[in-house]
Design a protein around this motif. Structure first.
Motif, PDB file in Angstrom:
ATOM      1  N   VAL A 167       0.729  -1.277  -0.074  1.00  0.00           N
ATOM      2  CA  VAL A 167       0.166  -0.048   0.099  1.00  0.00           C
ATOM      3  C   VAL A 167       1.100   1.310   0.113  1.00  0.00           C
ATOM      4  N   LEU A 168       1.976   1.244   0.819  1.00  0.00           N
ATOM      5  CA  LEU A 168       2.662   2.371   1.096  1.00  0.00           C
ATOM      6  C   LEU A 168       3.702   2.968  -0.430  1.00  0.00           C
ATOM      7  N   GLN A 169       4.153   1.627  -0.877  1.00  0.00           N
ATOM      8  CA  GLN A 169       4.824   1.701  -2.296  1.00  0.00           C
ATOM      9  C   GLN A 169       3.543   2.187  -3.242  1.00  0.00           C
ATOM     10  N   ALA A 170       2.581   1.783  -3.420  1.00  0.00           N
ATOM     11  CA  ALA A 170       1.745   2.293  -4.243  1.00  0.00           C
ATOM     12  C   ALA A 170       1.515   3.878  -4.254  1.00  0.00           C
ATOM     13  N   HIS A 171       1.279   4.123  -2.756  1.00  0.00           N
ATOM     14  CA  HIS A 171       1.282   5.665  -2.536  1.00  0.00           C
ATOM     15  C   HIS A 171       2.180   6.241  -2.772  1.00  0.00           C
TER      16      HIS A 171
END
Length: 490
Positions: free
Chosen positions: A445-449
């Motif tokens: 999720v954080l990588q996509a963010h």
């Protein structure tokens, strides 16, 4: 007020042993913990000093929302150039071991722990009334547990200090295993539940920890460790004195600090000298912010991300309470820009806001119960006391339709719905980073963010970065790689 609105007395005491020889008297101007604590009033001042540590810019006054919100996909930093190497590092996962926010968060927690230990070391042997002894001990245990809960989630294994120490003893610290730290947290909170009152009759005591505060925090600690059954027991023990307020907006009004939804909050009050206010307004509003006929200058840090704005469903009443996407930079000019509204209390003076910071709310308790029930076994049952019932109680207050079994037909879909609800319900309350860190897909999720929000093709993020580094000064002082190593990846 009897609690935080005092000087941090224990911060001025000398934590060392003193001679009992009557010829070698300790000057009253050089008090120690061994000589200070005698009366119930002394212990009350000592406990108040522990609470005072929560207001510090090293903890909930500033550093924590950088480490817990800016770190997540909820907020970012407006001035990335000027703050490169400090706040931007936290946002971009490029922090170094000397980053001051990381050092502050670590040091601030141990200030609270040290003050709690000072009270706990002396209180059992004191001759103060039993009711006061139980309350003050329970408060000290609760606040020590809260600080260790923050430390272990931010830094992993940390020194477990439960007694006052000399300098030489402190230099021999080791990093205790995460499991040991959690065991101490659980023990402290279980004891606090039995010692603390369910409520206080004196209005001046509102805001102190209660048995419900301790049960709720214990439940959250157990959910974090995925101890679902025991977590449910603790969460159910929160008690009947807590409930959702009718309107979400009412939670954040400084004039409405006494309400049945807050299990525990960091209290601030503006207009006092010395100040007991916060700097949220100056830190969070835009650089040129025209409000109530006055032009203010803020830093617009801890700024809501576009990703968070998009996470709110149509008709969600929490959106307009939590943030805004436009503002006035003059009396007549409206511009686009995100900023937090939850803590929008005009300061009495610079850095003297009066809004409180919610640490634990009843809505959080409901969502934790929904999560724990679902993780034990998915159930299509609805109504009071069910996972769907707890989730939908929060949604109903937000003005949203209830989730149905058709929409959430299995454990995975229900789990995702709970985490989505926690994000919008608890936005800017220091929960999102920890929710991501404990979830199975948090790194993804954080990588996509990072790619979507900042256009970072190769974000500097992996599982190692779910913990912050131990501050470099601690590594240097201990100089013991075997017992006090740096976290992996730093």
């Amino acid at each position: 007020m009897k609690r935080q609105y005092i000087l941090p007395l224990l911060g001025m005491l000398t934590f060392s042993a003193c001679s009992k020889d009557f010829i070698n008297l300790t000057p009253q101007s050089n008090q120690t913990t061994a000589t200070f604590f005698k009366t119930a009033s002394d212990f009350e001042q000592g406990v108040n000093a522990i609470y005072d540590g929560l207001q510090s810019t090293q903890t909930y006054g500033k550093a924590y929302y950088y480490l817990m919100e800016v770190r997540s996909d909820n907020t970012d930093i407006w001035d990335r150039g000027a703050l490169a190497g400090v706040a931007s590092q936290v946002d971009f996962f490029t922090e170094v071991t000397t980053n001051p926010f990381i050092s502050d968060g670590y040091a601030g927690a141990y200030v609270i722990i040290t003050r709690a230990n000072a009270v706990l070391d002396q209180i059992d042997a004191s001759s103060i009334p039993d009711a006061s002894k139980k309350q003050y001990k329970g408060e000290a245990l609760f606040l020590r547990a809260l600080s260790y809960f923050n430390l272990v989630r931010l830094y992993g294994p940390v020194p477990l200090v439960t007694k006052m120490e000399t300098t030489s003893q402190a230099l021999n610290h080791k990093r205790n295993a995460t499991a040991e730290v959690y065991t101490q947290i659980e023990n402290d909170l279980q004891a606090a539940v039995t010692l603390l009152p369910g409520s206080y009759t004196n209005a001046g005591d509102y805001g102190r920890a209660t048995a419900g505060s301790a049960s709720g925090l214990l439940g959250k600690v157990l959910v974090t460790q995925k101890k679902w059954a025991t977590a449910l027991t603790a969460l159910k023990n929160v008690g009947n004195g807590y409930s959702l307020v009718n309107e979400y907006a009412d939670l954040y009004k400084p004039a409405n600090v006494v309400n049945p939804e807050i299990l525990f909050a960091v209290r601030f009050k503006k207009g006092l000298n010395p100040s007991e206010g916060n700097n949220y307004f100056a830190d969070m509003v835009p650089v040129s912010f025209y409000y109530n006929g006055v032009l203010y200058g803020g830093s617009n840090n801890n700024r809501p991300t576009h990703d968070l704005v998009a996470a709110y469903e149509a008709g969600d009443k929490r959106l307009g309470v939590s943030l805004d996407t436009i503002y006035n930079n003059s009396a007549t000019n409206v511009v686009k820009g995100n900023y937090i509204k939850k803590y929008l209390d005009v300061p009495g003076a610079t850095n003297d806001g009066g809004s409180n910071f919610p640490v634990l709310r009843y809505a959080d308790i409901l969502l934790l119960q929904a999560e724990a029930l679902n993780e034990q076994a998915y159930s299509a049952a609805t109504g009071a006391g069910t996972a769907f019932g707890f989730l939908n109680a929060v949604r109903k207050r937000a003005g949203l339709p209830e989730k149905t079994v058709a929409e959430l037909p299995d454990q995975a879909s229900f789990r995702n719905a709970v985490f989505r609800e926690r994000r919008t319900e608890l936005a800017f309350e220091n929960d999102r980073w920890f929710d991501l860190a404990r979830s199975t897909n948090g790194v993804a999720v954080l990588q996509a963010h990072l790619k979507q929000e900042y256009n970072l093709a190769t974000p500097v993020l992996n599982a190692d970065r779910l913990l912050f580094p131990i501050p470099q000064r601690e590594i240097n002082i201990h100089n013991d790689p075997a017992n006090f190593p740096q976290n992996k990846g730093y």
